[in-house]
Design a protein around this motif. Structure first.
Motif, short mmCIF file in Angstrom:
data_model
loop_
_atom_site.label_atom_id
_atom_site.label_comp_id
_atom_site.label_asym_id
_atom_site.label_seq_id
_atom_site.Cartn_x
_atom_site.Cartn_y
_atom_site.Cartn_z
N ALA A 1 7.20 50.23 -15.56
CA ALA A 1 6.00 49.82 -14.56
C ALA A 1 6.41 50.65 -13.27
N THR A 2 7.41 50.93 -13.09
CA THR A 2 7.49 52.01 -11.73
C THR A 2 6.70 53.07 -12.11
N LEU A 3 7.34 53.77 -13.34
CA LEU A 3 6.90 54.79 -13.59
C LEU A 3 5.33 55.04 -13.76
N CYS A 4 4.76 54.04 -14.27
CA CYS A 4 3.18 53.77 -14.50
C CYS A 4 2.49 53.96 -13.00
N GLY A 5 3.29 53.08 -12.03
CA GLY A 5 2.83 53.25 -10.69
C GLY A 5 2.50 54.74 -10.11
N CYS A 6 3.81 55.38 -10.57
CA CYS A 6 3.90 56.81 -10.07
C CYS A 6 2.96 57.53 -10.70
N ILE A 7 2.81 57.42 -12.08
CA ILE A 7 1.69 58.41 -12.94
C ILE A 7 0.36 58.15 -12.38
N ARG A 8 0.00 56.98 -12.09
CA ARG A 8 -1.28 56.89 -11.40
C ARG A 8 -1.51 57.30 -10.27
N ASP A 9 -0.33 57.55 -9.29
CA ASP A 9 -0.46 58.10 -8.07
C ASP A 9 -0.69 59.60 -8.10
N LEU A 10 0.01 60.26 -9.12
CA LEU A 10 0.33 61.52 -9.28
C LEU A 10 -1.35 62.04 -9.81
N LEU B 1 -5.86 58.34 -16.35
CA LEU B 1 -6.36 57.03 -15.68
C LEU B 1 -6.89 56.15 -16.70
N ASP B 2 -7.66 56.87 -17.52
CA ASP B 2 -8.33 56.00 -18.58
C ASP B 2 -7.51 55.15 -19.36
N ALA B 3 -6.41 56.39 -19.99
CA ALA B 3 -5.42 55.66 -20.73
C ALA B 3 -4.71 54.60 -20.15
N LEU B 4 -4.23 54.51 -18.78
CA LEU B 4 -3.79 53.87 -18.15
C LEU B 4 -4.44 52.50 -17.62
N THR B 5 -5.68 52.72 -18.01
CA THR B 5 -6.65 51.55 -17.64
C THR B 5 -6.87 51.20 -16.18
N GLU C 1 -4.11 52.31 -23.24
CA GLU C 1 -4.79 52.22 -24.21
C GLU C 1 -4.98 53.99 -24.98
N ASN C 2 -4.58 53.95 -26.00
CA ASN C 2 -4.67 55.22 -26.71
C ASN C 2 -4.31 56.49 -26.08
N PRO C 3 -3.19 56.34 -25.43
CA PRO C 3 -2.66 57.81 -24.71
C PRO C 3 -2.37 58.94 -25.69
N LYS C 4 -3.35 60.17 -25.20
CA LYS C 4 -3.04 61.24 -26.02
C LYS C 4 -2.51 62.53 -25.34
N VAL D 1 6.09 58.40 -21.30
CA VAL D 1 5.88 56.92 -20.85
C VAL D 1 4.80 55.97 -21.49
N MET D 2 3.68 56.51 -21.57
CA MET D 2 2.46 55.83 -21.83
C MET D 2 2.55 55.33 -23.61
N SER D 3 3.07 56.65 -24.19
CA SER D 3 3.17 56.53 -25.69
C SER D 3 4.21 55.52 -26.11
N PHE D 4 5.21 55.37 -25.16
CA PHE D 4 6.32 54.55 -25.28
C PHE D 4 5.86 53.09 -25.31
N ILE D 5 5.06 52.89 -24.22
CA ILE D 5 4.50 51.50 -24.09
C ILE D 5 3.58 51.12 -25.13
N ALA D 6 2.84 52.01 -25.58
CA ALA D 6 1.72 51.73 -26.54
C ALA D 6 2.67 51.44 -27.81
N LYS D 7 3.53 52.27 -28.32
CA LYS D 7 4.20 51.92 -29.64
C LYS D 7 5.22 50.78 -29.49
N ASN D 8 5.98 50.69 -28.36
CA ASN D 8 7.14 49.60 -28.34
C ASN D 8 6.45 48.47 -27.76
N CYS D 9 5.73 48.33 -26.67
CA CYS D 9 5.46 47.03 -26.14
C CYS D 9 3.97 46.63 -26.39
#
Ligand code: MSP
Length: 518
Positions: free
Chosen positions: A447-456, A472-476, A500-503, A362-370
């Motif tokens: 966005a829904t998935l990012c909210g879920c990833i933050r919670d998890l 959580l850092d990568a999701l700022t 930012e910079n998800p790895k 999810v995060m690398s897709f946002i980094a690359k495509n959005c």
């Protein structure tokens, strides 16, 4: 003001290097300490080393060292290991610390002033390995007909003049304590065991030794040092400044939880509350006795040659994987058997392939495509709401509810089910395909998935703190939104999400060569 929460591990005998059992208990305590901090409590967490007694004295003699030299060296290994395990304690106590002598002598004097100590002759069995006295009736027979303690350790006949503690006077008070506070001893099976033992009647306890001098001197009684368990148990008070009226004593005593292994339940649930009652000190709220960790079904021992150095497991798998595995794999109150295969399977299927993969794709897709940021404006659909509710329930209600009860495996199971639900949602909603067909809907799904990833990531942070922080850092996510209260108070999917910079945080693991790997 945040609720105080004082939690301790047993203090470990530094007569050798730390083993996996020491790591297990201390990791569990650290997970709990971090959990309660994220619940907004004012946590104090103490661990350390138990350095007196015959076991230490004999081991040092065998190695041609002084007990102090042995303790200095080995205690350092425990500290190093705990650093590597990411253990965040507030005090690492050593029973050779000066303040500990003072505290132990003060509790002794309080018990003496209450009329509970008297001099007499001790004649009976002692196990150096267990540092415990046993009645003849408790002993079992070894293979060669020799007498052994109920734990299977050698016993020796001991005769000397010692101080006795009037434990026999406390049977009724202890039984009343267990009756009135059903949670004082957990889990239930241990509580039943202890109650049967006390109902059988208690004998007075020998609490000093004269045949060696490696211990805390008994005040006013030359030649006597305290029985090692008297000073060892007192460590829980020393760490708060007892006998002084310190702010720490006022805030953190009585302790909320003593976390110990099942082999030392009796010391913590019979002797310790009796000493405290005698000295007029409030009793801890709970003693939880966890199970033992076995290596492929066997107890680790030098003679079997199956002793695992926890540092090697950290080296091979990473600290978060080890922490996660130990709490996820076993029911905490019961024994558990571990193997390299079990660690690798658990880490790959749950951390690498499920949680790690979810966060990374999810995060690398946002980094690359959005361009690394999305603001969802499309309406929230029912499936989105359902997923958010499911994940929030697991992260803010189910996992915390189980962790409060020390049911770590059940809490992580609820969490894992929420991870699976997120992965199923990704597959159904296919945001990669929406990129062409409906980019606004794609943003809502991401966005829904990012909210879920933050919670998890927040929910599981006590168990895998480093990996969770990276996600959580990568999701700022701002630092004030990284606790359990934030899970219900705020939803990042409703604002702009910047990545930012998800790895990838969990590489796929291979079995080491010699353990079935290539
Ligand atoms: N020094 C005493 C405790 C004094 S507390 C006032 C002692 N030390 S120990 O080094 O033998 O054990 C320390 C803790 O590790 C204990 O709670 C013990 O139960 C735990 N474990 C030791 N081996 C273990 C496993 N194999 N598995 C899980 N925990 C184990 O007892």
């Amino acid at each position: 003001m945040a609720d105080p929460f004082y939690l301790t591990t047993a203090i470990h005998y530094p007569n050798g290097k730390p083993h996996i059992g020491h790591a297990y208990e201390t990791i569990a305590a650290d997970v709990l300490a971090r959990f309660h901090r994220l619940m907004g409590r004012d946590v104090r967490f103490q661990t350390g080393t138990d350095e007196h007694g015959l076991k230490m004295a004999q081991k040092a003699r065998d190695l041609g060292k002084t007990p102090r030299e042995l303790a200095d060296e080995m205690s350092g290994h425990f500290r190093d290991l705990f650093d590597k395990l990411d253990i965040k304690y507030d005090r690492f106590i050593r029973t050779t610390d000066d303040d500990h002598y003072r505290a132990s002598q003060a509790i002794w004097q309080a018990m003496e002033a209450n009329g509970d100590l008297y001099l007499d002759r001790y004649e009976g069995w002692y196990s150096v390995r267990d540092e415990a006295y046993y009645a003849e009736s408790e002993l079992i027979e070894g293979e060669g007909g020799e007498k052994l303690s109920p734990q299977g350790t050698p016993v020796e006949w001991t005769e000397e003049e010692t101080w006795f503690f009037r434990l026999s006077a406390y049977s009724d008070k202890l039984l009343a304590l267990y009756e009135e506070n059903p949670d004082f001893i957990r889990p239930e099976s241990r509580r039943n065991e202890v109650m049967r033992f006390v109902e059988g009647g208690l004998r007075d306890l020998s609490v000093s030794r004269t045949s060696f001098d490696w211990g805390v001197p008994v005040p006013g009684s030359e030649g006597h040092v305290m029985y090692v368990w008297v000073d060892a148990l007192t460590n829980y008070l020393t760490g708060l400044g007892y006998p002084d009226d310190t702010p720490e004593m006022a805030k953190y005593w009585p302790a909320d939880l003593h976390l110990v292994g099942k082999d030392i339940t009796r010391f913590h649930t019979v002797y310790w509350p009796a000493f405290l009652m005698s000295a007029g000190i409030a009793l801890p709220k709970q003693v939880y006795a966890h199970g033992f960790l076995l290596n492929k079904g066997q107890k680790e021992s030098k003679s079997l040659g199956n002793v695992t150095d926890p540092a090697e497991l950290i080296e091979a798998y990473g600290v978060d994987v080890l922490r996660y595995f130990l709490l996820r794999e076993f029911s905490f109150g019961q024994d558990g058997s571990y193997s390299h295969e079990a660690i690798v399977n658990r880490a790959n299927s749950e951390l690498a392939n499920s949680f790690g993969n979810l966060a990374q794709r999810v995060m690398s897709f946002i980094a690359k495509n959005c361009d690394g940021a999305i603001t969802a404006e499309a309406p929230v659909e029912q499936v989105d709401d359902q997923l958010r509710a499911r994940v929030r329930q697991a992260c803010a209600v189910e996992l915390p509810g189980q962790f409060e009860k020390l049911a770590f495996a059940a809490g992580l199971e609820a969490w894992m089910q929420a991870v699976y639900a997120c992965n199923a949602y990704v597959d159904e909603q296919a945001p990669w395909a929406l990129r062409k067909t409906d980019p606004e809907r794609m943003k809502r799904v991401l966005a829904t998935l990012c909210g879920c990833i933050r919670d998890l990531a927040v929910a599981v942070a006590p168990v895998i703190p480093a990996a969770s922080e990276k996600i959580l850092d990568a999701l700022t996510i701002p630092s004030e939104q990284r606790d359990y209260a934030a899970l219900s108070a705020n939803d990042p999917s409703m604002g702009t999400i910047t990545v930012e910079n998800p790895k990838p945080v969990f590489p796929r693991l291979e079995l080491p060569a010699g353990e079935g790997g290539q």
